[in-house]
Design a protein around this motif. Structure first.
Motif, PDB file in Angstrom:
ATOM      1  N   ALA A   1       0.843  -1.204   0.000  1.00  0.00           N
ATOM      2  CA  ALA A   1       0.000   0.000   0.000  1.00  0.00           C
ATOM      3  C   ALA A   1       0.875   1.251   0.000  1.00  0.00           C
ATOM      4  O   ALA A   1       0.639   2.196  -0.771  1.00  0.00           O
ATOM      5  CB  ALA A   1      -0.932  -0.006   1.210  1.00  0.00           C
ATOM      6  N   ALA A   2       1.889   1.253   0.843  1.00  0.00           N
ATOM      7  CA  ALA A   2       2.772   2.424   0.929  1.00  0.00           C
ATOM      8  C   ALA A   2       3.540   2.626  -0.374  1.00  0.00           C
ATOM      9  O   ALA A   2       3.640   3.746  -0.892  1.00  0.00           O
ATOM     10  CB  ALA A   2       3.748   2.252   2.103  1.00  0.00           C
ATOM     11  N   ALA A   3       4.038   1.539  -0.940  1.00  0.00           N
ATOM     12  CA  ALA A   3       4.824   1.645  -2.182  1.00  0.00           C
ATOM     13  C   ALA A   3       3.945   2.055  -3.354  1.00  0.00           C
ATOM     14  O   ALA A   3       4.353   2.848  -4.208  1.00  0.00           O
ATOM     15  CB  ALA A   3       5.511   0.311  -2.469  1.00  0.00           C
ATOM     16  N   ALA A   4       2.725   1.540  -3.403  1.00  0.00           N
ATOM     17  CA  ALA A   4       1.804   1.888  -4.488  1.00  0.00           C
ATOM     18  C   ALA A   4       1.471   3.376  -4.425  1.00  0.00           C
ATOM     19  O   ALA A   4       1.510   4.080  -5.445  1.00  0.00           O
ATOM     20  CB  ALA A   4       0.532   1.050  -4.389  1.00  0.00           C
ATOM     21  N   GLN A   5       1.162   3.858  -3.220  1.00  0.00           N
ATOM     22  CA  GLN A   5       0.820   5.270  -3.076  1.00  0.00           C
ATOM     23  C   GLN A   5       2.014   6.163  -3.410  1.00  0.00           C
ATOM     24  O   GLN A   5       1.860   7.199  -4.049  1.00  0.00           O
ATOM     25  CB  GLN A   5       0.273   5.540  -1.676  1.00  0.00           C
ATOM     26  N   ALA A   6       3.196   5.713  -3.024  1.00  0.00           N
ATOM     27  CA  ALA A   6       4.409   6.483  -3.351  1.00  0.00           C
ATOM     28  C   ALA A   6       4.632   6.530  -4.864  1.00  0.00           C
ATOM     29  O   ALA A   6       5.210   7.482  -5.391  1.00  0.00           O
ATOM     30  CB  ALA A   6       5.623   5.871  -2.654  1.00  0.00           C
ATOM     31  N   ALA A   7       4.145   5.496  -5.566  1.00  0.00           N
ATOM     32  CA  ALA A   7       4.296   5.445  -7.027  1.00  0.00           C
ATOM     33  C   ALA A   7       3.137   6.141  -7.741  1.00  0.00           C
ATOM     34  O   ALA A   7       3.033   6.075  -8.968  1.00  0.00           O
ATOM     35  CB  ALA A   7       4.384   3.986  -7.475  1.00  0.00           C
ATOM     36  N   GLY A   8       2.241   6.786  -6.970  1.00  0.00           N
ATOM     37  CA  GLY A   8       1.145   7.536  -7.565  1.00  0.00           C
ATOM     38  C   GLY A   8      -0.088   6.714  -7.875  1.00  0.00           C
ATOM     39  O   GLY A   8      -0.988   7.174  -8.580  1.00  0.00           O
ATOM     40  N   LEU A   9      -0.137   5.479  -7.388  1.00  0.00           N
ATOM     41  CA  LEU A   9      -1.310   4.634  -7.607  1.00  0.00           C
ATOM     42  C   LEU A   9      -2.259   4.755  -6.421  1.00  0.00           C
ATOM     43  O   LEU A   9      -1.822   4.783  -5.264  1.00  0.00           O
ATOM     44  CB  LEU A   9      -0.885   3.172  -7.752  1.00  0.00           C
ATOM     45  N   GLU A  10      -3.557   4.795  -6.700  1.00  0.00           N
ATOM     46  CA  GLU A  10      -4.531   4.768  -5.609  1.00  0.00           C
ATOM     47  C   GLU A  10      -4.706   3.325  -5.144  1.00  0.00           C
ATOM     48  O   GLU A  10      -4.390   2.380  -5.878  1.00  0.00           O
ATOM     49  CB  GLU A  10      -5.872   5.332  -6.075  1.00  0.00           C
ATOM     50  N   VAL A  11      -5.243   3.184  -3.934  1.00  0.00           N
ATOM     51  CA  VAL A  11      -5.377   1.857  -3.341  1.00  0.00           C
ATOM     52  C   VAL A  11      -6.843   1.504  -3.147  1.00  0.00           C
ATOM     53  O   VAL A  11      -7.650   2.320  -2.708  1.00  0.00           O
ATOM     54  CB  VAL A  11      -4.638   1.799  -1.984  1.00  0.00           C
ATOM     55  N   MET A  12      -7.152   0.270  -3.511  1.00  0.00           N
ATOM     56  CA  MET A  12      -8.445  -0.332  -3.211  1.00  0.00           C
ATOM     57  C   MET A  12      -8.135  -1.545  -2.341  1.00  0.00           C
ATOM     58  O   MET A  12      -7.084  -2.167  -2.484  1.00  0.00           O
ATOM     59  CB  MET A  12      -9.102  -0.768  -4.512  1.00  0.00           C
ATOM     60  N   LEU A  13      -9.018  -1.864  -1.416  1.00  0.00           N
ATOM     61  CA  LEU A  13      -8.817  -3.029  -0.553  1.00  0.00           C
ATOM     62  C   LEU A  13      -9.897  -4.056  -0.873  1.00  0.00           C
ATOM     63  O   LEU A  13     -11.086  -3.743  -0.830  1.00  0.00           O
ATOM     64  CB  LEU A  13      -8.904  -2.595   0.917  1.00  0.00           C
TER      65      LEU A  13
END
Ligand SMILES: [Mg+2]
Length: 327
Positions: free
Chosen positions: A261-273
């Protein structure tokens, strides 16, 4: 010394659950319990055939670690002992649960996330005729759900989505094709979804054939599910997806899921769970990830005829966390 137990369970569904890969009337899970100092940590996973998993293969993976688990294997050690997937998730979840109990704490505090009073979540509409899907969506809306996840295969796209949108004009809709679409005509299909006010499209193309997603500007966000398992998946997603669907059964537990989650957000991707069909035990292990997720899709237990003991308080469109919770 820890006592380790592993066993399979089969949970019948309330109604059949149909997605592009087929329908099912029950779900098989594997449960791990770790007993230590009079405390018992529990973890659950859902083996998934799409990823080459069966209850037997997952049990065998966990059993291969038996000695080390009994001797006190830590979560950190676990990350290197099993590949990402359902087996590691069941053990990782049981270790988190045991750790929480030993510290007289909970997952929220251990992960430094403020526990909300409730979590808004998607309710899933599984594949059926346009009329049945539209009336199902309306019933969920009337019961309080504001976010609906529409399962779709490669047929009747316009008919189904137009009928559903007409039934629930104000609902936030997300569409999950579960890899069933093709690159030909995809841009036009995405434009149709955007025109219907669909908020997001999940995994339209097979994971191994998703390169064409980089070939057109998306008129709505596209989310990677089958294409995204762990942090190792992220480099291949750039330019193809705007969002990732994180599930503990793919990451191999909360430990890697938090890092993803942290790496995805840092890469500009939004997160869905997201989740698989499962009991409340599996959902409880994922709850800290609801913080910071744009969409929460944790309705797996609501498909069961009966949930596990100690079930979470599911209402239509949300999980209520405020009541009966030890502070
Ligand atoms: Mg999906």
């Amino acid at each position: 010394m820890r006592r380790v137990k592993v066993w399979p369970e089969v949970w019948p569904l309330r109604v059949p659950f149909v997605i592009a890969r087929g329908g099912r009337s029950e779900v098989g899970v594997v449960v791990v319990s770790l007993e230590e100092e009079g405390l018992t940590g529990i973890g659950e996973c859902t083996p998934y055939a799409r990823y080459g998993e069966t209850a037997a293969s997952v049990q065998a993976q966990i059993t291969s670690l038996l000695d080390k688990l009994e001797q006190g294997m830590t979560r950190e050690q676990l990350q290197h002992a099993l590949p990402a997937g359902a087996a590691r998730n069941a053990v990782d979840s049981a270790l988190w649960d045991l750790e929480s109990q030993k510290l007289n704490s909970d997952l929220w505090r251990l992960t430094d996330v403020v526990r909300p009073v409730s979590v808004e979540m998607a309710q899933t509409v599984s594949i059926d005729s346009p009329e049945v899907m539209a009336s199902g969506a309306l019933a969920l809306w009337q019961n309080g759900a504001r976010l609906l996840k529409i399962k779709m295969d490669n047929a009747l796209i316009t008919e189904r989505l137009v009928a559903i949108r007409a039934a629930v004009p104000e609902a936030t809709l997300i569409v999950d094709a579960n890899e069933s679409w093709h690159s030909e005509g995809l841009a036009a299909r995405c434009q149709l979804l955007a025109d219907l006010g669909i908020a997001m499209l999940e995994q339209p193309l097979p994971a191994a054939e998703d390169a064409p997603l980089a070939n057109f500007i998306h008129p709505l966000p596209i989310c990677a599910d089958e294409s995204c398992h762990t942090r190792e998946s992220l480099p291949q997603l750039a330019g193809r997806y705007e969002m990732v669907n994180i599930k503990l059964d793919k990451t191999g537990g909360l430990t890697e899921a938090l890092a993803l989650a942290a790496a995805a957000q840092a890469a500009g991707l939004e997160v869905m769970l997201g989740c698989m069909l499962c009991t409340s035990r599996a959902i409880s292990a994922a709850l800290p990830l609801t913080s910071g997720a744009r969409f929460v899709d944790l309705d797996g237990p609501t498909w069961l005829a009966q949930d596990a003991t100690g079930a979470l308080d599911f209402r239509c469109g949300k999980i209520v966390l405020s009541e009966g919770f030890a502070q």
